[in-house]
Structure formats: structure tokens, C-alpha cells
Design an enzyme around this catalytic site. Structure first.
Site, PDB file in Angstrom:
ATOM      1  CG  ASP A  67       2.140  14.281   3.560  1.00  0.00           C
ATOM      2  OD1 ASP A  67       1.281  15.107   3.260  1.00  0.00           O
ATOM      3  OD2 ASP A  67       2.736  14.278   4.649  1.00  0.00           O
TER       4      ASP A  67
ATOM      5  CD  GLU B 187      -5.828  14.299   2.832  1.00  0.00           C
ATOM      6  OE1 GLU B 187      -5.366  15.292   3.409  1.00  0.00           O
ATOM      7  OE2 GLU B 187      -5.821  14.175   1.591  1.00  0.00           O
TER       8      GLU B 187
HETATM    9  O1  TRH Z   1      -0.349   9.172   9.155  1.00  0.00           O
HETATM   10  P1  TRH Z   1      -1.345  10.243   9.197  1.00  0.00           P
HETATM   11  O2  TRH Z   1      -1.461  10.925  10.464  1.00  0.00           O
HETATM   12  O3  TRH Z   1      -1.061  11.300   8.072  1.00  0.00           O
HETATM   13  C1  TRH Z   1      -1.230  12.680   8.229  1.00  0.00           C
HETATM   14  C2  TRH Z   1      -2.374  13.253   7.482  1.00  0.00           C
HETATM   15  O4  TRH Z   1      -2.376  12.872   6.160  1.00  0.00           O
HETATM   16  C3  TRH Z   1      -2.353  14.763   7.578  1.00  0.00           C
HETATM   17  O5  TRH Z   1      -3.402  15.315   6.849  1.00  0.00           O
HETATM   18  C4  TRH Z   1      -1.053  15.241   7.052  1.00  0.00           C
HETATM   19  O6  TRH Z   1      -0.972  16.589   7.098  1.00  0.00           O
HETATM   20  C5  TRH Z   1       0.034  14.620   7.863  1.00  0.00           C
HETATM   21  O7  TRH Z   1      -0.040  13.215   7.765  1.00  0.00           O
HETATM   22  C6  TRH Z   1       1.375  15.063   7.416  1.00  0.00           C
HETATM   23  O8  TRH Z   1      -2.798   9.623   8.867  1.00  0.00           O
HETATM   24  P2  TRH Z   1      -3.448   9.127   7.499  1.00  0.00           P
HETATM   25  O9  TRH Z   1      -3.673  10.257   6.571  1.00  0.00           O
HETATM   26  O10 TRH Z   1      -4.595   8.357   7.886  1.00  0.00           O
HETATM   27  O11 TRH Z   1      -2.366   8.183   6.855  1.00  0.00           O
HETATM   28  C7  TRH Z   1      -2.074   6.913   7.354  1.00  0.00           C
HETATM   29  C8  TRH Z   1      -1.753   5.968   6.228  1.00  0.00           C
HETATM   30  O12 TRH Z   1      -1.243   4.756   6.756  1.00  0.00           O
HETATM   31  C9  TRH Z   1      -2.973   5.578   5.408  1.00  0.00           C
HETATM   32  O13 TRH Z   1      -2.616   5.455   4.049  1.00  0.00           O
HETATM   33  C10 TRH Z   1      -3.367   4.206   5.956  1.00  0.00           C
HETATM   34  C11 TRH Z   1      -2.016   3.652   6.277  1.00  0.00           C
HETATM   35  N1  TRH Z   1      -1.941   2.564   7.261  1.00  0.00           N
HETATM   36  C12 TRH Z   1      -1.474   1.338   6.841  1.00  0.00           C
HETATM   37  O14 TRH Z   1      -1.194   1.141   5.644  1.00  0.00           O
HETATM   38  N2  TRH Z   1      -1.340   0.338   7.768  1.00  0.00           N
HETATM   39  C13 TRH Z   1      -1.655   0.501   9.071  1.00  0.00           C
HETATM   40  O15 TRH Z   1      -1.505  -0.441   9.873  1.00  0.00           O
HETATM   41  C14 TRH Z   1      -2.161   1.771   9.474  1.00  0.00           C
HETATM   42  C15 TRH Z   1      -2.549   1.982  10.914  1.00  0.00           C
HETATM   43  C16 TRH Z   1      -2.295   2.792   8.552  1.00  0.00           C
END
Ligand code: TRH
Length: 378
Positions: free
Chosen positions: A17, A273
Site C-alpha cells: 500500500d 502488487e
Molecule cells: O508487500 P506486499 O506483499 O504488499 C501487498 C500487496 O500490495 C497487496 O496487494 C496488498 O493488498 C497488501 O500488500 C496489503 O508486496 P508488493 O505490493 O510487491 O510491495 C512491496 C514493496 O516493497 C514494493 O514497493 C517493492 C518494495 N521493496 C523494496 O523497496 N525493497 C525490497 O528489498 C523489497 C523486497 C521490496
């Protein structure tokens, strides 16, 4: 036109989010010159993506964005003027006193609910659908991001492709202290949920008969993997070796650093996402671990994306992708053949993903669609 935006975000769990809201805030500020106030109820989570954030401050300006710690029932909202553009991210519900002010004043407001991303066909008919507020008649619009032209589009920075093409993988990996060629291995990044069949993946990777370097950001999944190797506590930069599989635990990276990691790996496991979209842009073969929802509705979402994404794939590639993605999400068991096939298809998959990226890049991005929408309304 330079306008004031308030973006509200509650962190339900994980990083997605705030990951989306932070990325959008940056793009609106840096590329469209908008004045953004970002309200987030969990600053610590944002500080993982952006280390410049001090999670003890109520208000701070980072990269030109006014970042506020959104505390429930805060009196701050009595003192501030609502912005012209108000975004409720993922139906998070505006603070009562802010909403009251917004409804009472006599100036035009664009009020948007930014929805979760989905490739399901209904998204096109619901995108930009107005819904009048029962008391004031003020219109709230549901903005649906999506993969097709009649949706709100996806977040994509203007210079994304330039950055990707000009990246120096060796330098990126050196900076992350990841060996570039020491193992002559297939580099795989692993970002997934705790519910994924991690044990099976580790077992299969260690028995593939080819050197693999598995790069895992710190967190629950890293913890589970090191437990498989008989350790209790991981340390960042910890190496574990089993047969031809090497596991490396890395720190959670700053958001732009994570993009660079995706560019530098041969295969990316992603989730949720935002990382899911970034893996599509990185164009390396990727495997999606979808966020699980009640009553299994996430399967419709997963299959809708597979239908769209694999539509032009040759049959064998399509079957392999589908089988592996399904088993990674708990339908069927992970098997060696599917994984081997997927790895052997890495080159054509990368070519396919490039074309997929080009197709996505033809449509307007989410920030530009939002700005355009606002300008048409105000
Ligand atoms: O963390 P998430 O599982 O987020 C989820 C989804 O958005 C889902 O749809 C929602 O309903 C839920 O949260 C509440 O996965 P997502 O969406 O990939 O978000 C991870 C974020 O972290 C993304 O912006 C990339 C970032 N990231 C980093 O900045 N550094 C890192 O080392 C990693 C592994 C990720």
C-alpha cells in the site's frame, strides 16, 4: 497545472500500500510538479522503502513531498485546509474531521479512491465510475489501475526504460555486495509470502544440477530458509550453501535499489502488487506470488492476469508458466520438470517480456492519467 494533492494511505500489512503511494507521490511531484502531502499511518513501513524518512516526526519533507504521520482522531485536520485533489488509497477512509471540512467548503474538489490492481475484465467497466456522496453530493471516483487502455494504467516513471537500459549490472551487484561471477550461477531474487512452498523450492533448486544463487531480502521468508539449513538466526549478508545452491540474505533495499536488483537477476520471484509490476518492467522471467484473499478470490485475479499476459506465448511456454505459477501459489505441487523447463525458456521468456513491457508502455501511466483526469474536472 500545479495543484495541491492529499494522498491518504493506511498500511494494512506488508509494503504494497505504501509502496504504491510513495511511488505515485514521487512521480506526481518530480514529473508533474504537483504539491503532494502524503498521510500515512505507519511511518516505519515507509522508512523501509525510503531510509531518509524519520519515523518519529509528525511532518517532514522528503524529496519534495510533505510526509505526515497520520494519527487517528488527530486535531491536525482541524487546522489544515483540504487539498484540491484528495486520494483515498485502497478505500482507506478519510479522517472524519478532514471529510467534514471537505464537504463544507465551497470549492471544487476531486476525490478519488485509488483501487487495487487487477487484470479482471470488469475493471474496464468500473474504472472512473463516479459515486455521489450521500449527504453532500460530492462525487468520489473509483480509479482502477490496470494493464489495458481503458483502465487507469500502471505507475511507470518517464525515465524508467532509460535507467534500465543504462544500468551497469556488475556495479549494482558490487554495491549490494553480491558476487557477480564468482559462482557462475543463475541469479534468482526471491520475494514472496510465508505461505509459498518455500521448502519445495529450496529442495528443487538444490537438486537442479546447475549452480544457483538465491538472493533473499531479510524477513520471515529468509528466517524460514535459514531454519531449513539448521540455523536459528540470520544475519544480513549471510551465505548458506547446499549442493549447488547458495542462498544469500540481503538487507531490505530502498525502493529504487530493489528495481536495480530485479534488473540484475536472471529470474525474479515477486509478490503482491508493486513488486509484481516492477518485475514485468524488468522483463526477466518472473513468478508471481499473489496476495491471498478470503474465499480464494485471488485465483480469479491470478488467472485473469495469466490470460492476458500469456495470450501470445507459444503453447509450451504458456503451459510452463501457468503450471509453475499455479504450483507456487498452492495449486498442485512444485515439480522439477516445470522448474527446469521454465529455466530453459529463460531467453525466449525475456524476449517475450520485452514485448509485453512495450505493450504496457504504449498506454498512459497511472500518474499521467490521474493528472489528466483532475485537469478535466477542475
Ligand atoms: O508487500 P506486499 O506483499 O504488499 C501487498 C500487496 O500490495 C497487496 O496487494 C496488498 O493488498 C497488501 O500488500 C496489503 O508486496 P508488493 O505490493 O510487491 O510491495 C512491496 C514493496 O516493497 C514494493 O514497493 C517493492 C518494495 N521493496 C523494496 O523497496 N525493497 C525490497 O528489498 C523489497 C523486497 C521490496
Amino acid at each position: 497545472m500545479r495543484r495541491h494533492w492529499d494522498i491518504f494511505c493506511t498500511v494494512i500489512d506488508n509494503f504494497g500500500d505504501i509502496g504504491v503511494c510513495w511511488r505515485l507521490s514521487r512521480q506526481l511531484t518530480h514529473e508533474y510538479g504537483q504539491l503532494v502531502r502524503l498521510w500515512v499511518d505507519n511511518l516505519h513501513r515507509l522508512s523501509c522503502l525510503e531510509p531518509a524518512i524519520n519515523d518519529e516526526l509528525q511532518c517532514q519533507v522528503i524529496q519534495g513531498i510533505e510526509v505526515w504521520h497520520w494519527q487517528k482522531n488527530s486535531e491536525v485536520f482541524e487546522q489544515i485546509e483540504p487539498a484540491e485533489v484528495v486520494i483515498e488509497a485502497f478505500a482507506c477512509e478519510l479522517p472524519g474531521n478532514y471529510l467534514r471540512k471537505m464537504l463544507q467548503r465551497n470549492i471544487q474538489t476531486v476525490w478519488i479512491n485509488l483501487e487495487y490492481l487487477s487484470a479482471e475484465p470488469w475493471v474496464k467497466s468500473y474504472h472512473a465510475m463516479p459515486s455521489p456522496h450521500p449527504r453532500s453530493g460530492l462525487i468520489k471516483t473509483c480509479f482502477f489501475p490496470g494493464f489495458e487502455p481503458d483502465t487507469g494504467g500502471l505507475i511507470r516513471e518517464k525515465d524508467y526504460e532509460l535507467q534500465r537500459v543504462n544500468c551497469n549490472k556488475q556495479a549494482i551487484l558490487q554495491q549490494l555486495e553480491i558476487p557477480f561471477d564468482r559462482y557462475d550461477a543463475i541469479r534468482i531474487s526471491l520475494f514472496c509470502y510465508d505461505s509459498a512452498p518455500i521448502e519445495s523450492l529450496i529442495e528443487l533448486l538444490s537438486e537442479l544440477g546447475t549452480p544457483i544463487l538465491l538472493i533473499v531480502p531479510q524477513g520471515k521468508v529468509a528466517q524460514r530458509i535459514i531454519a531449513l539449513f539448521g540455523y536459528f538466526r540470520y544475519e544480513v549478508k549471510m551465505y548458506l550453501q547446499f549442493q549447488q545452491l547458495t542462498v544469500l540474505v540481503i538487507p531490505f533495499l530502498e525502493q529504487r535499489g530493489y528495481d536495480r536488483l530485479l534488473w540484475s537477476c536472471d529470474i525474479n520471484f515477486v509478490r503482491g502488487e508493486d513488486s509484481f509490476v516492477r518485475a514485468q518492467y524488468a522483463a526477466k522471467p518472473f513468478i508471481w506470488n499473489i496476495y491471498q484473499q478470503a474465499e480464494q478470490v485471488h485465483w480469479q485475479k491470478l488467472d485473469a492476469f495469466l490470460d492476458l499476459y500469456t495470450v501470445s506465448m507459444p503453447l509450451q511456454m504458456k503451459d510452463t508458466v501457468q503450471e509453475l505459477w499455479h504450483s507456487w501459489n498452492g495449486r498442485g505441487s512444485m515439480n522439477r520438470n516445470a522448474l527446469l523447463k521454465f529455466i530453459s525458456l529463460a531467453e525466449p521468456l525475456e524476449q517475450y517480456n520485452r514485448a509485453w513491457f512495450e505493450q504496457l508502455a504504449k498506454q498512459n501511466d497511472l500518474a499521467s492519467n490521474l493528472v489528466q483526469f483532475v485537469e478535466n474536472r477542475l
